[in-house]
Design an enzyme around this catalytic site. Structure first.
Site, PDB file in Angstrom:
ATOM      1  N   SER A  16       0.797  -1.226   0.000  1.00  0.00           N
ATOM      2  CA  SER A  16       0.000   0.000   0.000  1.00  0.00           C
ATOM      3  C   SER A  16       0.834   1.284   0.000  1.00  0.00           C
ATOM      4  O   SER A  16       1.873   1.378   0.653  1.00  0.00           O
ATOM      5  CB  SER A  16      -0.897   0.016   1.235  1.00  0.00           C
ATOM      6  OG  SER A  16      -1.480   1.289   1.354  1.00  0.00           O
ATOM      7  N   SER A  18      -0.565   4.071   1.097  1.00  0.00           N
ATOM      8  CA  SER A  18      -1.210   4.964   2.069  1.00  0.00           C
ATOM      9  C   SER A  18      -0.251   5.564   3.099  1.00  0.00           C
ATOM     10  O   SER A  18      -0.348   6.762   3.389  1.00  0.00           O
ATOM     11  CB  SER A  18      -2.367   4.242   2.776  1.00  0.00           C
ATOM     12  OG  SER A  18      -3.392   4.015   1.847  1.00  0.00           O
ATOM     13  N   THR A  61      -9.002  -1.311   3.892  1.00  0.00           N
ATOM     14  CA  THR A  61      -9.021  -1.692   2.483  1.00  0.00           C
ATOM     15  C   THR A  61      -9.506  -3.130   2.347  1.00  0.00           C
ATOM     16  O   THR A  61      -9.942  -3.754   3.328  1.00  0.00           O
ATOM     17  CB  THR A  61      -7.629  -1.446   1.836  1.00  0.00           C
ATOM     18  OG1 THR A  61      -7.732  -1.664   0.433  1.00  0.00           O
ATOM     19  CG2 THR A  61      -6.548  -2.352   2.408  1.00  0.00           C
ATOM     20  N   LYS A  65     -13.951  -3.679   4.221  1.00  0.00           N
ATOM     21  CA  LYS A  65     -14.749  -2.449   4.284  1.00  0.00           C
ATOM     22  C   LYS A  65     -16.164  -2.691   4.837  1.00  0.00           C
ATOM     23  O   LYS A  65     -16.747  -1.812   5.458  1.00  0.00           O
ATOM     24  CB  LYS A  65     -14.825  -1.795   2.897  1.00  0.00           C
ATOM     25  CG  LYS A  65     -13.477  -1.226   2.453  1.00  0.00           C
ATOM     26  CD  LYS A  65     -13.554  -0.513   1.131  1.00  0.00           C
ATOM     27  CE  LYS A  65     -12.153  -0.164   0.649  1.00  0.00           C
ATOM     28  NZ  LYS A  65     -12.116   0.501  -0.653  1.00  0.00           N
ATOM     29  N   ASP A 101     -13.875   6.902  -0.541  1.00  0.00           N
ATOM     30  CA  ASP A 101     -13.697   6.449  -1.931  1.00  0.00           C
ATOM     31  C   ASP A 101     -14.658   7.222  -2.837  1.00  0.00           C
ATOM     32  O   ASP A 101     -14.322   7.539  -3.985  1.00  0.00           O
ATOM     33  CB  ASP A 101     -14.011   4.955  -2.077  1.00  0.00           C
ATOM     34  CG  ASP A 101     -12.958   4.071  -1.440  1.00  0.00           C
ATOM     35  OD1 ASP A 101     -11.789   4.497  -1.368  1.00  0.00           O
ATOM     36  OD2 ASP A 101     -13.305   2.951  -1.014  1.00  0.00           O
ATOM     37  N   GLY A 121     -18.921  -3.745 -12.934  1.00  0.00           N
ATOM     38  CA  GLY A 121     -18.643  -4.311 -11.617  1.00  0.00           C
ATOM     39  C   GLY A 121     -19.681  -3.831 -10.618  1.00  0.00           C
ATOM     40  O   GLY A 121     -20.304  -2.769 -10.809  1.00  0.00           O
ATOM     41  N   ALA A 122     -19.884  -4.626  -9.572  1.00  0.00           N
ATOM     42  CA  ALA A 122     -20.955  -4.308  -8.619  1.00  0.00           C
ATOM     43  C   ALA A 122     -20.513  -4.549  -7.176  1.00  0.00           C
ATOM     44  O   ALA A 122     -21.338  -4.846  -6.306  1.00  0.00           O
ATOM     45  CB  ALA A 122     -22.186  -5.143  -8.966  1.00  0.00           C
ATOM     46  N   GLY A 124     -17.941  -3.244  -3.694  1.00  0.00           N
ATOM     47  CA  GLY A 124     -17.945  -2.077  -2.808  1.00  0.00           C
ATOM     48  C   GLY A 124     -17.546  -0.785  -3.504  1.00  0.00           C
ATOM     49  O   GLY A 124     -18.111   0.283  -3.230  1.00  0.00           O
ATOM     50  N   TYR A 209      -4.800   1.000 -10.160  1.00  0.00           N
ATOM     51  CA  TYR A 209      -3.802   2.016 -10.512  1.00  0.00           C
ATOM     52  C   TYR A 209      -2.562   1.470 -11.212  1.00  0.00           C
ATOM     53  O   TYR A 209      -1.442   1.720 -10.835  1.00  0.00           O
ATOM     54  CB  TYR A 209      -3.456   2.955  -9.350  1.00  0.00           C
ATOM     55  CG  TYR A 209      -3.146   2.356  -8.010  1.00  0.00           C
ATOM     56  CD1 TYR A 209      -4.147   2.237  -7.063  1.00  0.00           C
ATOM     57  CD2 TYR A 209      -1.861   1.964  -7.680  1.00  0.00           C
ATOM     58  CE1 TYR A 209      -3.871   1.717  -5.828  1.00  0.00           C
ATOM     59  CE2 TYR A 209      -1.578   1.449  -6.432  1.00  0.00           C
ATOM     60  CZ  TYR A 209      -2.590   1.335  -5.513  1.00  0.00           C
ATOM     61  OH  TYR A 209      -2.307   0.826  -4.285  1.00  0.00           O
ATOM     62  N   GLY A 228      -6.453   4.484 -11.519  1.00  0.00           N
ATOM     63  CA  GLY A 228      -7.023   4.792 -10.210  1.00  0.00           C
ATOM     64  C   GLY A 228      -6.111   5.537  -9.247  1.00  0.00           C
ATOM     65  O   GLY A 228      -6.486   5.733  -8.079  1.00  0.00           O
TER      66      GLY A 228
END
Ligand code: NDP
Length: 261
Positions: A16, A18, A61, A65, A101, A121-122, A124, A209, A228
């Protein structure tokens, strides 16, 4: 005052960006805080570990979530709609949950204002983006390979379809929120179908990304494309504001951007 500690919880977390994003801004703004990451094995332990580590806030993440949503004492309205939380702040002993997000995606669009949008896509991420679009008066169509996850969207009056249903082919914005292309060379739908959808679009956006087959195809077709990374940076920026409980000048987004470039 003691140094404040924040962390990203997920599995995996070691890849990550972050910590770089958050720590760069603590340093620049001279805030006595530190952001780290924590590999969580089980979602049900999220609250217990958060409190045991003495954290002031956390990001969450994949795949936790929804566990984070369930662990919260208070939720903001976006998080409530979406059913998923990626940011938690401890306030007066209570876990307060947010979803950054959603605003992160919209901010990453910059001045691009689509009139129509298709979400592939469906999961989160699709939920977050669909509600963010609705808040900006865009009603997206959501397409997923299996029907199960679409029921959430239908319950919330979004237009939905599975891959074998006809949806037309002119959408200003096509967003890939599926994991196709993340660790494989897959497209979110057949190449031919995707090709005709992208031909009618102004921007192809992948939440992943890196350069995926979806983005490579858009480039071949000379359609503007975006990965992304900006969404990741903006969601971190909004989470940062919740952590320090204050709005900051948007110019500081550049500090975060530089930290990962
Ligand atoms: P979920 O697991 O909740 O949902 C994944 C979705 O992808 C499901 O709809 C699934 O369909 C679909 N899918 C998976 N593989 C394929 C495939 N090969 N072909 C077609 N559809 C597929 O994931 P998230 O929504 O949490 O995350 C999705 C992506 O977004 C991830 O790649 C993640 O890295 C990225 N992301 C990026 C962020 C950023 O800041 N840039 C923030 C959050 C996420 P089905 O229902 O049929 O299984």
């Amino acid at each position: 005052m003691d140094k404040k500690l924040f962390a990203l919880f997920g599995n995996p977390v070691f890849h990550s960006k972050s910590p770089l994003l958050h720590n760069s801004l603590y340093k620049t703004l001279q805030i006595d805080a530190c952001y780290t990451r924590y590999l969580l094995d089980e979602g049900r332990l999220l609250k217990e570990k958060f409190l045991a580590l003495g954290l002031s806030g956390m990001n969450i993440t994949v795949p936790f979530k929804e566990d984070a949503f369930a662990a919260c004492d208070n939720l903001d309205s976006f998080a409530k709609d979406i059913g998923a939380v990626n940011t938690i702040v401890l306030k007066d002993g209570l876990l307060c949950g947010y979803n950054t997000d959603a605003p992160g995606f919209m901010a990453s669009l910059g001045s691009f204002a689509p009139n129509s949008a298709l979400i592939l896509g469906a999961g989160g991420t699709a939920r977050a983006i669909a509600f963010a679009m609705r808040a900006s008066n865009i009603e997206p169509v959501i397409v997923n390979r299996s029907a199960g996850r679409l029921s959430f969207f239908r319950e919330h009056n979004f237009k939905t379809a599975t891959l074998d249903e006809n949806i037309g082919q002119y959408f200003d914005l096509v967003v890939n929120t599926t994991s196709a292309g993340l660790t494989d060379d897959e497209f979110p739908m057949t190449r031919e179908r995707l090709r005709s959808l992208l031909m009618g679009s102004k921007l192809a956006y992948d939440c992943i990304y890196k350069e995926t087959p979806f983005l490579k195809l858009a480039k071949e077709l000379n359609i503007d494309s975006k990965n992304g990374l900006d969404m990741l940076i903006w969601q971190a920026f909004f989470a940062f504001e919740f952590f320090i409980d204050k709005k900051i000048d948007k110019k500081y987004i550049e500090v975060m951007r530089d930290s990962v470039s």
